[in-house]
Scaffold this active site. Structure first.
Site, PDB file in Angstrom:
ATOM      1  N   LYS A  98       0.808  -1.223   0.000  1.00 33.45           N
ATOM      2  CA  LYS A  98       0.000   0.000   0.000  1.00 33.45           C
ATOM      3  C   LYS A  98       0.841   1.272   0.000  1.00 33.45           C
ATOM      4  O   LYS A  98       0.428   2.303  -0.521  1.00 33.45           O
ATOM      5  CB  LYS A  98      -0.955  -0.003   1.201  1.00 33.45           C
ATOM      6  CG  LYS A  98      -2.078  -1.020   1.040  1.00 33.45           C
ATOM      7  CD  LYS A  98      -3.193  -0.776   2.041  1.00 33.45           C
ATOM      8  CE  LYS A  98      -4.429  -1.551   1.678  1.00 33.45           C
ATOM      9  NZ  LYS A  98      -4.299  -3.004   1.920  1.00 33.45           N
ATOM     10  N   GLU A 120     -10.098   6.823   3.851  1.00 33.80           N
ATOM     11  CA  GLU A 120     -10.953   5.987   4.676  1.00 33.80           C
ATOM     12  C   GLU A 120     -10.229   4.661   4.850  1.00 33.80           C
ATOM     13  O   GLU A 120      -9.377   4.286   4.040  1.00 33.80           O
ATOM     14  CB  GLU A 120     -12.323   5.760   4.026  1.00 33.80           C
ATOM     15  CG  GLU A 120     -12.334   4.664   2.985  1.00 33.80           C
ATOM     16  CD  GLU A 120     -11.996   5.152   1.585  1.00 33.80           C
ATOM     17  OE1 GLU A 120     -12.153   6.354   1.318  1.00 33.80           O
ATOM     18  OE2 GLU A 120     -11.569   4.319   0.764  1.00 33.80           O
ATOM     19  N   SER A 393       1.837  -9.853  -0.829  1.00 28.56           N
ATOM     20  CA  SER A 393       1.466  -8.436  -0.767  1.00 28.56           C
ATOM     21  C   SER A 393       1.760  -7.784   0.577  1.00 28.56           C
ATOM     22  O   SER A 393       1.973  -6.580   0.652  1.00 28.56           O
ATOM     23  CB  SER A 393      -0.016  -8.262  -1.114  1.00 28.56           C
ATOM     24  OG  SER A 393      -0.824  -9.080  -0.293  1.00 28.56           O
TER      25      SER A 393
END
Ligand SMILES: *Cc1c(COP(=O)(O)O)cnc(C)c1O
Length: 407
Positions: A98, A120, A393
């Site tokens: 991310k 969010e 990931s």
């Protein structure tokens, strides 16, 4: 090794932000101008070598790129099938892919003269990555989170606050991600002159799915170079889990033009095939019910919904895969048959996390464990000469509590 830079190299989406019939921009009038401003700023940034240089430096020095492509010799031996390589996004700062997107959009916000970012978050992973980048770049940061999620993810709430972010609890509706998204959008509409909305996956109205993909496609660009160096040829298979779809499209993108490279995205099969028990938006062929094309969060894509078109509840043991819509580019790749989508259950993901921990010394995030489980199922049918790249990931530190309840 220098990191390849993101660029607008892909033929999709078209000028209206469409991937075949999917994608586009379904937003209230007030958001059209800000989205156009973002599109312009992004195109200018892409053409500016200084933007790429700044991003490359942050990815390298702050986030820890390039990540290794590790030959998983023991997993290869254990499964008795293809040669398995792991792309180690779990080694990045804040523990997952991310941060790639957050750094890109953070720099874009600075470039647009915005002093504040809004995000969010469901489980808190995207909130933590956003708060981290905001701190590094000197931006103020507001994160919206359902109060139910805040209760479940207290540690991440504390992390974000320690990093200087304001965490706003949302008490409406189911008090989870959906409701947090509504509040964040409201904030953006009100404060659009000073604030950038930092979206966490390849979702939302155009240009977000494209921007997020472009900031994540470094995963596949690095992996391509790395596998060519290690094996002198391209891989036969790519494996990645699919929540919104950013880590998977990040891995797939650099290989989309290579017809011999098969791509498999693994969704959350949860604990059953009926509506509410899973998050397999592209799982109709495998008997999962409830997904049809529709609009959610500004984009047209496959959405899990009830017969009368209400957004359906979803379930996955991994919060990052627990979302009713999938990125529009994946919907298109599925229709084209260019990528294949399958799913594994909660239990299969837990087993796979344990296997990777014991065999390779890597505790994966439960999201990534879905990709591992998908490969474990199919590896026995592959030849020894075949090559697989699997995207890890993220790391599993955040999932210790969940894992301890099962293992
Ligand atoms: C958020 C997250 C995901 C799911 O998001 P995508 O956009 O589908 O990549 C997967 N893995 C990890 C570790 C995550 O934190």
């Amino acid at each position: 090794m220098t990191s390849p830079t993101p660029s607008i190299a892909s033929p999709v989406p078209d000028s209206r932000g469409r991937y075949g019939p999917y994608g586009g921009r379904y937003v209230p009038e007030t958001l059209v101008a800000p989205l156009e401003e973002l599109e312009r700023a992004y195109a200018e940034a892409c053409a500016d070598p200084a933007f790429h240089a700044g991003l490359d430096a942050l990815l390298h020095d702050f986030a820890g790129r390039p990540t290794p492509l590790q030959f998983a010799s023991r997993l290869t031996e254990r499964l008795g099938g293809p040669r398995i390589y792991l792309k180690r996004e779990d080694l990045l700062h804040t523990g997952a892919h991310k941060i790639n997107n957050c750094l890109g959009q953070g720099l874009l916000a600075v470039r647009m003269g915005k002093k504040r970012v809004i995000a969010e978050t469901g489980a808190g992973q995207h909130g933590v990555a956003t708060a981290t980048v905001a701190a590094r770049l000197g931006l103020s940061c507001t994160v919206y989170m359902g109060t139910e999620d805040m209760e479940r993810q207290r540690l991440n709430v504390f992390r974000m606050r320690l990093l200087g972010a304001e965490v706003v609890g949302v008490d409406a509706g189911s008090r989870t991600l959906k409701d947090a998204i509504n509040e964040a959008m409201r904030d953006w509409v009100t404060n659009v002159r000073t604030s950038h909305y930092l979206l966490g996956s390849v979702l939302g109205a155009h240009p977000y799915p494209q921007i997020v993909r472009d900031f994540q496609k470094i995963i596949g660009e690095e992996a391509r170079e790395q596998i060519l160096r290690a094996e002198k040829r391209l891989p036969d298979h790519l494996y990645a889990c699919v929540g919104g779809g950013s880590n998977s499209i990040g891995l797939f993108h650099a290989f989309l033009g290579d017809a011999g490279v098969k791509m498999v995205g693994i969704e959350a099969g949860g604990r059953g095939k009926s509506l509410g028990e899973h998050a397999a938006r592209l799982g109709a062929a495998h008997g999962f019910t409830g997904a049809r094309p529709g609009v959610l969060q500004g984009t047209y894509t496959y959405v899990l919904q009830t017969a009368d078109g209400q957004i359906a509840p979803t379930h996955s043991i991994s919060a990052g895969l627990d979302y009713p819509a999938i990125g529009p580019e994946h919907a298109w790749l599925a229709d084209l048959g260019r990528a294949e989508y399958t799913s594994v259950t909660d239990e299969e993901a837990i087993d796979a996390a344990r296997t990777l921990a014991r065999i390779e010394g890597i505790i994966p995030a439960l999201e990534s464990a879905h990709a591992v489980a998908g490969l474990i199922q199919r590896a026995p049918r592959m030849k020894n000469s075949e090559i697989v790249i699997l995207n890890v990931s993220g790391r599993g530190d955040k999932d210790m509590e969940t894992l301890s309840r099962y293992v």
